[in-house]
Write an enzyme that holds these catalytic residues in place. Structure first.
Site, PDB file in Angstrom:
ATOM      1  N   LYS A  77       0.804  -1.223   0.000  1.00 54.42           N
ATOM      2  CA  LYS A  77       0.000   0.000   0.000  1.00 54.42           C
ATOM      3  C   LYS A  77       0.839   1.277   0.000  1.00 54.42           C
ATOM      4  O   LYS A  77       0.426   2.296  -0.565  1.00 54.42           O
ATOM      5  CB  LYS A  77      -0.943   0.016   1.208  1.00 54.42           C
ATOM      6  CG  LYS A  77      -2.039  -1.029   1.143  1.00 54.42           C
ATOM      7  CD  LYS A  77      -2.958  -0.933   2.351  1.00 54.42           C
ATOM      8  CE  LYS A  77      -4.036  -2.001   2.295  1.00 54.42           C
ATOM      9  NZ  LYS A  77      -4.974  -1.883   3.442  1.00 54.42           N
ATOM     10  N   ASP A 113      -9.623   2.800   2.600  1.00 55.97           N
ATOM     11  CA  ASP A 113      -9.518   2.195   3.927  1.00 55.97           C
ATOM     12  C   ASP A 113      -9.973   3.163   5.021  1.00 55.97           C
ATOM     13  O   ASP A 113     -10.557   2.756   6.022  1.00 55.97           O
ATOM     14  CB  ASP A 113      -8.071   1.773   4.217  1.00 55.97           C
ATOM     15  CG  ASP A 113      -7.682   0.482   3.521  1.00 55.97           C
ATOM     16  OD1 ASP A 113      -8.579  -0.321   3.202  1.00 55.97           O
ATOM     17  OD2 ASP A 113      -6.473   0.274   3.302  1.00 55.97           O
TER      18      ASP A 113
END
Length: 304
Positions: A77, A113
């Protein structure tokens, strides 16, 4: 954002040990409900035999092969950021990306997220105190959930990570974004003292995943009155969630975050408004099936 006139989409998830992921089924089922065709593939760096640093090559290959977008998960990420052409403001603030949309040949990074965890926390632990929150993990998921907790009104988040410099870097970023004193960094040897006075703990490391079983800290540090929020959702009931619930802690599993980040990613991929209630129901059904299958495998293993 993707062009709404499309009726078919090719997307994938890049990460490590992602075989059990429920993302393909979540996206494909929602596409079916909307009269769309979605092919969602898994690009597992472990299966390919490449390291996380190969994420840039994989993103370029997906773009060249005509993919519409990608989800990015552990451990890529943060590494993927430097390989993208543009970032949404939230992804830029986090320094982490979990969704990439290909627009006119450009790879644009987003982070769902943050909104995914915030929606899950507000839904699952709506009335818990959050003046003092301890968070384990300062990676890509950790950056997202720390932002989410402070956005939701947490007084102070103390970040604990096995890499002290990573915890310090995240705490510094949070203080620049939310104001001085809202975040701090601490070494793992301070965890016992921190949890003794904390309102709750957010777990954002891979520990507890199918490939990394176990507890992220000794069970004896749990106590009634301490809430526990988990990011891992494979399995849905991690050892941490199960142990904390037995102790009397209010708990939040990682399922809600998985669903709500997928809701936001689906919107980015397709430009369509997803049915979050239906996706929650899908997830519950899929998770039950996965747990049943896992139990059957364990039983078969014992029988051999």
């Amino acid at each position: 954002m993707a062009v709404v006139s499309q009726d078919s989409y090719l997307v994938a998830l890049i990460g490590s040990g992602i075989g059990p992921s429920l993302s393909p089924a979540l996206h494909e089922r929602e596409a079916d409900r909307q009269g769309l065709r979605c092919l969602y593939r898994l690009i597992d760096i472990d299966v390919l035999g490449v390291g996380p640093q190969s994420v840039g090559d994989l993103v370029r290959a997906a773009r060249d092969l005509g993919f519409d977008g990608l989800n990015i998960t552990h451990p890529c990420k943060q590494l993927v950021v430097e390989h993208l052409d543009a970032l949404s403001p939230q992804a830029e603030a986090l320094g982490a990306v979990n969704t990439v949309v290909f627009e006119d040949g450009r790879a644009v990074g987003h982070n769902t997220d943050v909104t995914g965890f915030a929606a899950s926390f507000a839904r699952g632990l709506p009335d818990v105190p959050s003046e003092q929150v301890v968070q384990l993990g300062a990676g890509g998921a950790g950056a997202a959930v720390a932002h989410a907790m402070l956005t939701l009104g947490a007084g102070r988040v103390t970040v604990v990570d096995a890499l002290p410099e990573r915890a310090a870097e995240l705490a510094g970023s949070l203080n620049r974004h939310f104001g001085p004193g809202r975040a701090a960094a601490a070494a793992p040897d301070r965890l016992a003292a921190l949890l003794a006075s904390a309102d709750g703990v957010v777990h954002a490391t891979p520990t507890g995943m199918a490939a990394h079983p176990g507890l992220p800290f000794p069970a004896g540090l749990l106590r009634p009155g301490l809430w526990v929020a988990e990011v891992v959702y494979r399995p849905l009931e991690t050892e941490l969630v199960r142990t904390a619930r037995a102790v009397g802690c209010a708990t939040l599993d990682g399922g809600g975050m998985a669903v709500f980040q997928a809701v936001d990613a689906f919107r980015l991929f397709t430009g369509r408004e997803p049915d979050s209630a239906a996706m929650l129901a899908d997830f519950a059904e899929l998770a039950r099936g996965a747990e049943t299958a896992r139990g059957a495998e364990r039983s078969a293993g014992h029988a051999v």
